[in-house]
Design an enzyme around this catalytic site. Structure first.
Site, short mmCIF file in Angstrom:
data_model
loop_
_atom_site.label_atom_id
_atom_site.label_comp_id
_atom_site.label_asym_id
_atom_site.label_seq_id
_atom_site.Cartn_x
_atom_site.Cartn_y
_atom_site.Cartn_z
N CYS A 67 -24.15 -19.95 33.63
CA CYS A 67 -25.43 -19.95 32.92
C CYS A 67 -26.56 -20.57 33.73
O CYS A 67 -27.53 -19.90 34.07
CB CYS A 67 -25.28 -20.66 31.59
SG CYS A 67 -24.04 -19.89 30.54
N LEU A 79 -28.11 -36.39 32.16
CA LEU A 79 -28.60 -37.26 33.22
C LEU A 79 -27.42 -37.85 33.98
O LEU A 79 -27.48 -38.99 34.43
CB LEU A 79 -29.47 -38.39 32.64
CG LEU A 79 -30.87 -38.01 32.15
CD1 LEU A 79 -31.61 -39.23 31.63
CD2 LEU A 79 -31.69 -37.34 33.26
N ARG A 115 -16.81 -19.90 37.99
CA ARG A 115 -18.07 -19.29 38.43
C ARG A 115 -19.07 -20.36 38.88
O ARG A 115 -19.34 -21.30 38.15
CB ARG A 115 -18.65 -18.42 37.31
CG ARG A 115 -17.91 -17.09 37.20
CD ARG A 115 -18.41 -16.26 36.05
NE ARG A 115 -18.02 -16.82 34.76
CZ ARG A 115 -18.36 -16.32 33.58
NH1 ARG A 115 -19.10 -15.23 33.53
NH2 ARG A 115 -17.96 -16.88 32.47
N THR A 134 -28.39 -13.57 27.07
CA THR A 134 -29.58 -14.23 27.62
C THR A 134 -30.34 -13.23 28.48
O THR A 134 -29.81 -12.70 29.44
CB THR A 134 -29.17 -15.45 28.45
OG1 THR A 134 -28.48 -16.34 27.59
CG2 THR A 134 -30.38 -16.15 29.03
N GLU A 151 -19.61 -23.63 27.07
CA GLU A 151 -18.22 -23.25 27.26
C GLU A 151 -17.34 -24.42 26.89
O GLU A 151 -17.64 -25.57 27.24
CB GLU A 151 -17.97 -22.90 28.73
CG GLU A 151 -18.33 -21.47 29.04
CD GLU A 151 -17.85 -21.08 30.43
OE1 GLU A 151 -18.63 -20.43 31.12
OE2 GLU A 151 -16.73 -21.43 30.81
N GLY A 172 -24.33 -36.33 40.34
CA GLY A 172 -23.10 -35.93 41.03
C GLY A 172 -23.28 -34.64 41.80
O GLY A 172 -24.34 -34.41 42.39
N PHE A 198 -26.99 -21.08 22.08
CA PHE A 198 -27.06 -22.34 22.85
C PHE A 198 -25.66 -22.94 22.96
O PHE A 198 -25.48 -24.15 22.87
CB PHE A 198 -28.03 -23.32 22.18
CG PHE A 198 -29.42 -22.74 22.01
CD1 PHE A 198 -30.30 -22.68 23.09
CD2 PHE A 198 -29.84 -22.24 20.79
CE1 PHE A 198 -31.57 -22.13 22.94
CE2 PHE A 198 -31.11 -21.69 20.63
CZ PHE A 198 -31.98 -21.64 21.72
#
Ligand code: UGA
Length: 387
Positions: free
Chosen positions: A208, A198, A275, A63, A99, A201, A96
């Site tokens: 990413c 949507l 991460r 990316t 993980e 939390g 696209f």
């Protein structure tokens, strides 16, 4: 591998030998200012231009910002001035993949984006993807290189925006006594909106979204546009974490010497990746506030041991809850929904459960004597005061 169609090498000459399409998948880690470090990509382009023995499509898969294709072209042309060789075409074919479901996303993609600067390059990439396209009837979008780069940026930034949008809505829901999950369900049934991304939390983490939102904002400012919306997306996302911390302080008075059980460490279920994980952000703050932090995760504890060896790791949820003053669900691991409410009530010194992922049915926990708070909860007394 047995059929001889897949092999690995750490030798670039070997990797490029007889190859017509080379995908560049090297890392683009974020720098301090949010811009991605593109030196690895440049190094690969220089090496490929020096080594390539036949006509080659060099494909950006990492990316990258929306002018990397132009920079790669310049890099290759610079090498070509002193090292004559076959044509090298530049292309962008963004991924696209999520993980945890990357193989499935590869074989069943929603779309394939091919940004090329020549018909020859487009034809080579069409041939690469022909089996997937034919088998799954996947739409293919042919664009120029910067357009393909931008489709990736805009997609990730838009998904992050949806998450921050619903998190902002969640804050309003609490203030007026509405249920954000039902609001999201109701919105999601509109086919123009959809329900995906949507879920309110603790917000987005991972390698990413945080990096790509920063990178897109940085690119925008470089080209003279202030993309203030993205600043707000970031602010809302961090606000959700801070807000859980405020809740803990509010409920426990102070955190010094208190035991907090964090349920989930990974940035999302299905991975052990820490991460930008909200749980790791919380552990740092809780520790500095003097709390004793315990952490449970079904797969990420080895990573936790590596990254935060000081953390008290527990392999069993009940054990993590033993004697705790509060518990926070930081990752929506499905197995947490199987933990009986009574376990929280019996094991914790103070059965306060903050459901940072809106994973559980709160009424069941309240019935068992657990003080259950959704991740989007707003202090009840303040709400009462507002009413
Ligand atoms: C993301 C994109 O979904 C992929 O399409 C993209 O290819 C990938 O980034 C990338 O750029 O390489 P990933 O980082 O694996 O994939 O994770 P997601 O499943 O998108 O989740 C990101 C974060 O958003 C997680 O922390 C998750 O908990 C959070 N999230 C997701 C929410 O808070 N609410 C939601 O409704 C959905």
């Amino acid at each position: 591998m047995d059929a001889g169609r897949l092999r690995f090498t750490d030798n670039l000459d070997d990797a490029l030998d007889g190859v017509t399409v080379a995908f560049v998948c090297v890392g683009t880690p974020a720098r301090e200012d949010g811009s991605p470090n593109l030196s690895y990509i440049q190094a690969v382009a220089e090496a490929a231009a020096t080594i390539a023995t036949g006509e080659l499509v060099l494909v950006e898969k990492s990316t990258v910002p929306a002018d990397t294709g132009r920079r790669l072209r310049e890099t290759v042309d610079r090498i070509r001035r002193t090292t004559p060789g076959p044509d090298i075409h530049i292309a962008s074919n963004p991924e696209f993949l999520r993980e945890g479901t990357a193989v499935d996303d590869t074989l069943n993609p929603d779309r394939i984006v091919l940004g090329t600067d020549t018909d020859w390059a487009a034809a080579q990439l069409d041939a690469v993807y022909a089996p997937v396209v034919t088998a799954q009837h996947v739409p293919v979008i042919h664009t120029d290189v910067p357009t393909a780069e931008l489709i990736k940026h805009a997609s990730n930034a838009f998904l992050a925006t949806r998450i921050s949008f619903i998190n902002a809505v969640a804050q309003i829901c609490e203030r007026v006594g509405a249920d954000v999950e039902q609001v999201a369900d109701g919105m999601g049934l509109d086919q123009r909106i959809g329900r995906a991304f949507l879920s309110a939390g603790l917000g987005y983490g991972g390698s990413c979204f945080p990096k790509d939102v920063d990178g897109f904002a940085h690119l925008a400012s470089q080209v003279g546009y202030r993309f203030g919306l993205l600043d707000e997306v970031r602010a809302i996302n961090i606000g959700q974490r801070q807000w859980v911390l405020d809740q803990l302080t509010d409920q426990l008075w102070h955190l010094e010497g208190k035991t907090v059980a964090l349920l989930g460490a990974a940035f999302k279920p299905g991975t052990d990746d820490l991460r930008e994980a909200p749980a790791m952000w919380l552990t740092d703050r809780l520790r500095h506030a003097g709390a004793h932090v315990r952490i449970w995760d079904p797969v990420a504890l080895d990573q936790v041991a590596h990254q935060a060896p000081w953390l008290d790791r527990r392999t069993d949820v009940a054990d993590a809850l033993d004697g705790a003053d509060a518990a926070v669900i930081a990752t929506d691991w499905p197995e947490l929904a199987d933990v009986r409410p009574q376990i929280f009530a019996d094991r914790m010194t103070n059965p306060l459960l903050i459901d940072g992922r809106n994973l559980l049915d709160g009424t069941r926990y309240a019935a068992a004597g657990v003080t259950y708070q959704e991740g989007d909860i707003y202090p009840r007394d303040l709400q009462a005061a507002l009413v």
